[in-house]
Design a protein around this motif. Structure first.
Motif, PDB file in Angstrom:
ATOM      1  N   LEU A 171      -5.274   5.495  -3.080  1.00  0.00           N
ATOM      2  CA  LEU A 171      -5.293   4.444  -2.847  1.00  0.00           C
ATOM      3  C   LEU A 171      -4.399   4.206  -4.318  1.00  0.00           C
ATOM      4  CD1 LEU A 171      -6.704   1.956  -1.109  1.00  0.00           C
ATOM      5  CD2 LEU A 171      -4.759   3.374  -0.486  1.00  0.00           C
TER       6      LEU A 171
ATOM      7  N   ARG B  94      -7.083 -10.168   1.151  1.00  0.00           N
ATOM      8  CA  ARG B  94      -6.510  -9.394  -0.089  1.00  0.00           C
ATOM      9  C   ARG B  94      -6.271 -10.147  -1.252  1.00  0.00           C
ATOM     10  NH1 ARG B  94      -2.450  -8.320  -3.234  1.00  0.00           N
ATOM     11  NH2 ARG B  94      -0.555  -9.657  -2.051  1.00  0.00           N
TER      12      ARG B  94
ATOM     13  N   ARG C  75      -7.053  -1.340   1.909  1.00  0.00           N
ATOM     14  CA  ARG C  75      -7.047  -1.360   3.637  1.00  0.00           C
ATOM     15  C   ARG C  75      -7.932  -1.269   4.154  1.00  0.00           C
ATOM     16  NH1 ARG C  75      -4.871   4.605   4.804  1.00  0.00           N
ATOM     17  NH2 ARG C  75      -5.524   4.276   7.198  1.00  0.00           N
TER      18      ARG C  75
ATOM     19  N   ARG D 186      -8.711  -2.549  -6.349  1.00  0.00           N
ATOM     20  CA  ARG D 186      -8.353  -1.178  -4.793  1.00  0.00           C
ATOM     21  C   ARG D 186      -9.713  -2.156  -4.022  1.00  0.00           C
ATOM     22  NH1 ARG D 186      -8.992   3.649  -6.519  1.00  0.00           N
ATOM     23  NH2 ARG D 186      -9.786   3.289  -7.618  1.00  0.00           N
TER      24      ARG D 186
ATOM     25  N   ARG E  48      -4.539  -3.819  -3.988  1.00  0.00           N
ATOM     26  CA  ARG E  48      -4.422  -2.758  -2.709  1.00  0.00           C
ATOM     27  C   ARG E  48      -5.423  -3.204  -1.644  1.00  0.00           C
ATOM     28  NH1 ARG E  48      -1.306   1.456  -2.886  1.00  0.00           N
ATOM     29  NH2 ARG E  48      -1.638   2.133  -0.821  1.00  0.00           N
TER      30      ARG E  48
END
Length: 327
Positions: free
Chosen positions: A326, A95, A104, A66, A102
């Motif tokens: 997340l 990504r 963000r 992540r 994940r």
């Protein structure tokens, strides 16, 4: 070359990307502190993924599953084009390229705002005002390469909500006759004179110095922001000193405007990489007097404390809070 498999215990990557520097760290346990911090120069890497790979190449931990990236830019969709740097990228393509489950991406000052409620007394320097009201809105403004603006609003059971905006690009508002002349000078060079054009590091300080010197009838030198600040603090250049003093006063006006807009009785925080370099000069500058100079609302503003954030890499703390959410 295929990416290495992701371990179930893989860490989370967090990053704070500005127009000049990219700061990285890892989170290896829920609620843990960021570690393995490293700062890379954005100009040394072709794109954001290359910078991340360079950072990860210097760590001995498993690849992250992540990542949360706080970036000095609006984030309104998949495509991110930096305002004060040439990087442009797709969040989804990045990504996939990095092999993340994940990713963000959020505005850097949104991430910094999320850290405000967690700052301790040793991580901030109060410059004037009274006592912050508990659970009241907090305002955030900070000159770095550009000018970041955000706020942190109480949200009941949700805790806090950080604002995502681009307040540094509002029109510059002069507060005295000299600043009107500076605005006129800037308007001869720029179609739109935003607050960021004058109240920031790589953009604002050189523009201010140029205006101050030319309005004084002097021939300005070609000075980098760091040199302008150094000469001002050392008393080696009256035009640099005047530019830095005007910079602080202008920041006071912008901070007061934000405080009034948000009703920021929880305090106004000064972030970014510029002001923490000269805290003593800033504390005795015209910043606070200008902050309180709002006519009938002067008493309202005098009660609001203003703080310079002195914590190291505080935006990473906000990114860490997002990473913890997340799944």
């Amino acid at each position: 070359m295929p990416l290495a498999p992701i371990s179930p215990d893989a860490p989370a990557l967090i990053a704070d990307i500005g127009g000049t520097n990219a700061r990285f760290a890892l989170l290896t346990e829920p609620g843990g502190a960021p570690h393995a911090m490293r700062t890379l120069a954005c100009a040394d890497h072709t794109d954001i993924a290359a910078a991340i790979e360079a950072y990860l190449g210097g760590t001995a931990t498993p690849r992250p599953a992540r990542a949360v990236i706080a970036i000095a830019n609006p984030v309104t969709g998949d495509r991110v084009r930096m305002t004060n740097h040439h990087w442009c990228f797709s969040i989804e393509a990045t990504r996939r390229r990095l092999g993340l489950e994940r990713l963000r991406v959020l505005n850097d000052f949104t991430a910094l705002a999320l850290a405000l409620a967690h700052l301790g007394p040793a991580e901030r320097l109060q410059v004037g005002g009274g006592v912050a009201l508990a659970r009241a809105p907090m305002a955030l403004i900070g000159p770095g390469t550009g000018l970041g603006v955000s706020g942190l609003l109480p949200a009941g059971e949700r805790g806090w909500v950080a604002l995502a905006g681009e307040g540094g690009h509002v029109n510059f508002s002069p507060a005295d006759d000299f600043e009107i002349e500076i605005l006129r000078h800037a308007r001869r060079r720029f179609a739109h004179v935003s607050a960021e054009r004058l109240i920031s590091g790589s953009l604002g300080l050189p523009n201010l110095y140029l205006a101050v010197a030319e309005l004084a009838g002097a021939v300005p030198e070609d000075l980098a922001p760091a040199e302008i600040t150094a000469r001002a603090l050392a008393g080696r250049c009256p035009h640099c000193a005047r530019a830095l003093e005007v910079f602080c006063a202008m920041l006071g006006t912008a901070a007061a405007d934000l405080a009034l807009t948000l009703g920021a009785q929880g305090g106004v925080y000064i972030g970014g990489g510029i002001v923490p370099r000269f805290p003593e000069f800033f504390a005795r500058s015209g910043f606070r007097a200008r902050f309180e100079d709002k006519g009938r609302l002067g008493d309202y503003l005098r009660a609001i404390p203003t703080f310079v954030i002195t914590a190291a890499n505080p935006a990473l703390l906000g990114a860490a809070a997002v990473a913890a959410e997340l799944e």
